[in-house]
Design a protein around this motif. Structure first.
Motif, PDB file in Angstrom:
ATOM      1  N   LEU A 188      32.223  48.274  47.293  1.00  0.00           N
ATOM      2  CA  LEU A 188      33.213  47.582  46.597  1.00  0.00           C
ATOM      3  C   LEU A 188      33.084  47.979  45.000  1.00  0.00           C
ATOM      4  O   LEU A 188      32.071  47.942  44.582  1.00  0.00           O
ATOM      5  CB  LEU A 188      33.544  46.447  47.047  1.00  0.00           C
ATOM      6  CG  LEU A 188      34.133  45.923  48.436  1.00  0.00           C
ATOM      7  CD1 LEU A 188      34.076  44.477  48.598  1.00  0.00           C
ATOM      8  CD2 LEU A 188      34.992  46.873  48.887  1.00  0.00           C
ATOM      9  N   PRO A 189      34.142  48.007  44.310  1.00  0.00           N
ATOM     10  CA  PRO A 189      33.884  48.067  42.806  1.00  0.00           C
ATOM     11  C   PRO A 189      33.055  47.015  42.342  1.00  0.00           C
ATOM     12  O   PRO A 189      33.380  45.683  42.507  1.00  0.00           O
ATOM     13  CB  PRO A 189      35.492  47.831  42.355  1.00  0.00           C
ATOM     14  CG  PRO A 189      36.198  48.337  43.251  1.00  0.00           C
ATOM     15  CD  PRO A 189      35.623  47.825  44.649  1.00  0.00           C
ATOM     16  N   PHE A 190      32.112  47.225  41.538  1.00  0.00           N
ATOM     17  CA  PHE A 190      30.991  46.518  41.088  1.00  0.00           C
ATOM     18  C   PHE A 190      31.639  45.589  40.039  1.00  0.00           C
ATOM     19  O   PHE A 190      32.873  45.985  39.283  1.00  0.00           O
ATOM     20  CB  PHE A 190      29.882  46.974  40.367  1.00  0.00           C
ATOM     21  CG  PHE A 190      28.959  47.611  41.415  1.00  0.00           C
ATOM     22  CD1 PHE A 190      29.065  47.473  42.720  1.00  0.00           C
ATOM     23  CD2 PHE A 190      27.925  48.684  41.144  1.00  0.00           C
ATOM     24  CE1 PHE A 190      27.981  47.911  43.597  1.00  0.00           C
ATOM     25  CE2 PHE A 190      27.029  49.300  41.990  1.00  0.00           C
ATOM     26  CZ  PHE A 190      27.235  48.766  43.071  1.00  0.00           C
ATOM     27  N   GLU A 191      31.330  44.277  40.079  1.00  0.00           N
ATOM     28  CA  GLU A 191      31.962  43.398  38.913  1.00  0.00           C
ATOM     29  C   GLU A 191      31.178  43.878  37.498  1.00  0.00           C
ATOM     30  O   GLU A 191      29.989  43.933  37.500  1.00  0.00           O
ATOM     31  CB  GLU A 191      31.462  42.098  39.138  1.00  0.00           C
ATOM     32  CG  GLU A 191      32.118  41.063  38.611  1.00  0.00           C
ATOM     33  CD  GLU A 191      31.730  39.495  38.893  1.00  0.00           C
ATOM     34  OE1 GLU A 191      32.139  38.636  38.222  1.00  0.00           O
ATOM     35  OE2 GLU A 191      31.061  39.284  40.076  1.00  0.00           O
ATOM     36  N   ASN A 192      32.275  43.698  36.619  1.00  0.00           N
ATOM     37  CA  ASN A 192      31.672  43.822  35.082  1.00  0.00           C
ATOM     38  C   ASN A 192      31.149  42.449  34.593  1.00  0.00           C
ATOM     39  O   ASN A 192      31.990  41.615  34.316  1.00  0.00           O
ATOM     40  CB  ASN A 192      33.078  44.480  34.417  1.00  0.00           C
ATOM     41  CG  ASN A 192      32.683  44.647  33.087  1.00  0.00           C
ATOM     42  OD1 ASN A 192      31.732  44.729  32.460  1.00  0.00           O
ATOM     43  ND2 ASN A 192      33.524  45.075  32.031  1.00  0.00           N
ATOM     44  N   LEU A 193      30.132  42.352  34.309  1.00  0.00           N
ATOM     45  CA  LEU A 193      29.090  41.505  33.517  1.00  0.00           C
ATOM     46  C   LEU A 193      28.627  41.659  32.267  1.00  0.00           C
ATOM     47  O   LEU A 193      27.742  40.967  31.770  1.00  0.00           O
ATOM     48  CB  LEU A 193      28.096  40.974  34.548  1.00  0.00           C
ATOM     49  CG  LEU A 193      28.359  40.264  36.045  1.00  0.00           C
ATOM     50  CD1 LEU A 193      27.208  39.745  36.763  1.00  0.00           C
ATOM     51  CD2 LEU A 193      29.570  39.238  35.721  1.00  0.00           C
ATOM     52  N   THR A 194      29.084  43.033  31.786  1.00  0.00           N
ATOM     53  CA  THR A 194      28.862  43.324  30.459  1.00  0.00           C
ATOM     54  C   THR A 194      29.156  42.434  29.377  1.00  0.00           C
ATOM     55  O   THR A 194      28.949  42.461  28.184  1.00  0.00           O
ATOM     56  CB  THR A 194      29.276  44.565  30.089  1.00  0.00           C
ATOM     57  OG1 THR A 194      30.647  44.594  29.995  1.00  0.00           O
ATOM     58  CG2 THR A 194      28.871  45.540  31.515  1.00  0.00           C
ATOM     59  N   GLY A 195      30.448  41.716  29.683  1.00  0.00           N
ATOM     60  CA  GLY A 195      30.932  40.741  28.682  1.00  0.00           C
ATOM     61  C   GLY A 195      31.907  41.775  27.820  1.00  0.00           C
ATOM     62  O   GLY A 195      32.539  41.064  26.673  1.00  0.00           O
ATOM     63  N   ASP A 196      32.350  42.794  28.068  1.00  0.00           N
ATOM     64  CA  ASP A 196      33.143  43.703  27.250  1.00  0.00           C
ATOM     65  C   ASP A 196      34.005  44.473  28.265  1.00  0.00           C
ATOM     66  O   ASP A 196      33.699  45.227  29.176  1.00  0.00           O
ATOM     67  CB  ASP A 196      32.339  44.727  26.504  1.00  0.00           C
ATOM     68  CG  ASP A 196      32.978  45.637  25.690  1.00  0.00           C
ATOM     69  OD1 ASP A 196      34.343  45.407  25.818  1.00  0.00           O
ATOM     70  OD2 ASP A 196      32.444  46.449  24.972  1.00  0.00           O
ATOM     71  N   ALA A 197      35.116  44.258  28.279  1.00  0.00           N
ATOM     72  CA  ALA A 197      36.522  44.721  29.060  1.00  0.00           C
ATOM     73  C   ALA A 197      36.204  46.624  28.947  1.00  0.00           C
ATOM     74  O   ALA A 197      36.569  47.120  29.667  1.00  0.00           O
ATOM     75  CB  ALA A 197      37.832  44.389  28.939  1.00  0.00           C
TER      76      ALA A 197
END
Length: 520
Positions: A188-197
């Motif tokens: 599944l698509p990984f969740e973005n936890l970079t804090g930057d869209a």
């Protein structure tokens, strides 16, 4: 006398009920979807309502000592899912209170409980004395085992007397067993936890890399990117997703980064029981991202398929050299925009692929991506075809001079030879080479099926296209093109229902409507 079964409680707080027998959480009598680990956390907290339950205590319950796990990520994920199911908040908790760096406490009010007898209770069977002619469990199991061996012997003897070669019989038997045990998996698509869209391209690139690497393993059926991306941002339960994609296992995770430091947290879930069976964290500098991706794929594959063959291990380890971070990121952006299939997306993809080569003239993937760009726009007629087919050819050859293990350039060269050079034999050679390098590449298989169709080998083309749809069940274009393949050889009785299936995926897909009209 046989002992009585232990009573099982159903606990209540506010509108919720916790059924300890069935492992269910209900709200106002309606079941609330909750995975196994969050449910275990809930029962631990309720059992000690009002008391601190430390993070270490919860961790020992959720993960045995031999489990590879990123403890912080795994526990935080379980608590967050529990709060989501309860409609609770960490800032203003009604049920689950966080005690920073220590643990959690259940602060809700237990309204009561009721005791029920376990329906699963079976009185023990005494070993002796037993009734004449009645088998106790141990003897029954022994006799069943004898029957199984006798049956197997009879089948083998029957095969021999029927004139069958025993070796061939055994081969077919174990081939069947092996095919039945082939595992399927969706990333599944990984969740973005970079804090930057704006880092979505990077996060999606990590998802794509894992899908691509896992597809190199013959023991796995891997769902393709297009279908996996349908679940980006979804809140569907994992068993429901697994059912829709017809897979045994699911990988989910997250990506975080700080400068050139990358962290991927991944979790493997067994779809049948929604049980997390493996969790791990990976931290690398961006220049070592290929090593990170290969290590992640190797670990997931071993968890799902068991021991890998030496050939499979070599496929995964083929590309692990350090990369230029700027070139790598530019290439990821290029791939991200190329998949948009729009005029603006194509132009941005071209710019980023060119940047990738400028940052690192020895970065093969940049040449491969730019070569694919030129072949696509030439095929679509976006730009004059001759000049751009030649550019696609030159760039793909340059990519292979640097790294001959890349699949993408071989596919591009194959299609250039088919559409521009009028060299079907050369096209087949390049496309076959792409599949040799990566037998599970749906990207290469899709183009190979199109070559077969153009070569007049319709039955083979349709068979391969069906495999593409099996790996990419939610891709409307793949499903629609299968209908087109069928219609092109007059099999409209099969084409029409196939095209209708494509419209179930996307009712507004214009090409499918045209193909369906042609099929009638």
């Amino acid at each position: 006398m046989p002992s009585s079964p232990a009573p099982v409680r159903v606990l209540r707080f506010e509108a919720f009920e916790v059924d300890l027998r069935s492992g269910e959480l209900r709200k106002a009598g309606v079941r609330v979807k909750l995975h196994d680990q969050p449910f275990q956390v809930l029962t631990m907290l309720i059992d000690r309502a009002g008391e601190l339950v430390t993070r270490e205590e919860i961790g020992k319950t959720l993960w045995p000592g031999d489990t590879f796990v990123d403890f912080d990520h795994g526990l935080n994920n379980a608590v967050n899912r529990l709060r989501e199911a309860l409609g609770d908040s960490a800032d203003k908790p009604r049920f689950i209170e966080t005690l920073p760096r220590r643990g959690y406490r259940f602060i809700g009010t237990i309204n009561g409980s009721r005791e029920i007898q376990s329906a699963l209770y079976v009185p023990p069977v005494p070993a002796t004395p037993h009734e004449p002619g009645r088998l106790v469990p141990e003897r029954r199991n022994v006799r069943r085992a004898r029957y199984a061996w006798i049956l197997l012997l009879v089948l083998i003897l029957a095969a021999i007397f029927a004139g069958m070669n025993l070796r061939s019989f055994k081969g077919r038997l174990f081939q069947t067993l092996a095919s039945e045990s082939k595992r399927s998996i969706a990333v599944l698509p990984f969740e973005n936890l970079t804090g930057d869209a704006n880092q979505e391209y990077f996060v999606d690139g990590m998802t794509d890399a894992l899908i691509t690497n896992l597809s190199k393993l013959g023991a796995l059926r891997v769902i393709s990117r297009t279908s996996a991306m349908h679940y980006k941002g979804t809140h569907k339960a994992l068993p429901e997703i697994a059912h829709e994609l017809n897979v045994n296992s699911i990988v989910e995770g997250s990506v975080a980064r700080s400068g050139n430091r990358v962290r991927i947290s991944a979790q493997l879930v067994e779809a049948a029981n929604d049980q997390s069976i493996w969790v791990r964290d990976y931290n690398r500098n961006l220049q070592d991202v290929l090593q990170l991706q290969n290590e992640l794929a190797m670990d997931v594959a071993q968890q799902v398929a068991g021991k890998l063959t030496s050939k499979e291990q070599s496929r995964l380890a083929a590309r692990t050299r350090p990369v230029n971070p700027e070139a790598y990121e530019a290439d990821l952006k290029g791939e991200y925009f190329l998949t948009k299939w729009s005029t603006e997306g194509f132009e941005k993809a071209k710019q980023y692929f060119e940047q990738s080569i400028i940052f690192d003239p020895a970065y093969a993937q940049g040449y491969a991506g730019l070569g694919e760009y030129y072949s696509i726009v030439a095929f679509l007629g976006v730009v004059p075809s001759r000049e751009n087919y030649l550019k696609a050819e030159d760039l793909s050859r340059k990519a292979l001079e640097i790294d001959e293990t890349l699949v993408q350039p071989y596919v591009t060269l194959g299609m250039v030879k088919l559409f521009f050079r009028c060299d079907p034999a050369g096209a087949e050679k390049d496309l076959n080479r792409a599949l040799e390098l990566d037998p599970g590449s749906v990207y290469a298989l899709d183009y190979h099926s199109y070559y077969l169709l153009k070569a007049g080998r319709a039955d083979e083309a349709i068979g391969e296209k069906r495999r593409v749809v099996e790996h990419d069940p939610l891709a409307v274009e793949a499903s629609s093109e299968l209908g087109m393949y069928l219609s092109s050889v007059g099999r409209n009785d099969e084409a029409i229902p196939q095209l209708r299936k494509a419209l179930e995926i996307d009712a507004n897909h214009a090409a499918t409507h045209v193909r369906l009209a042609d099929a009638y």
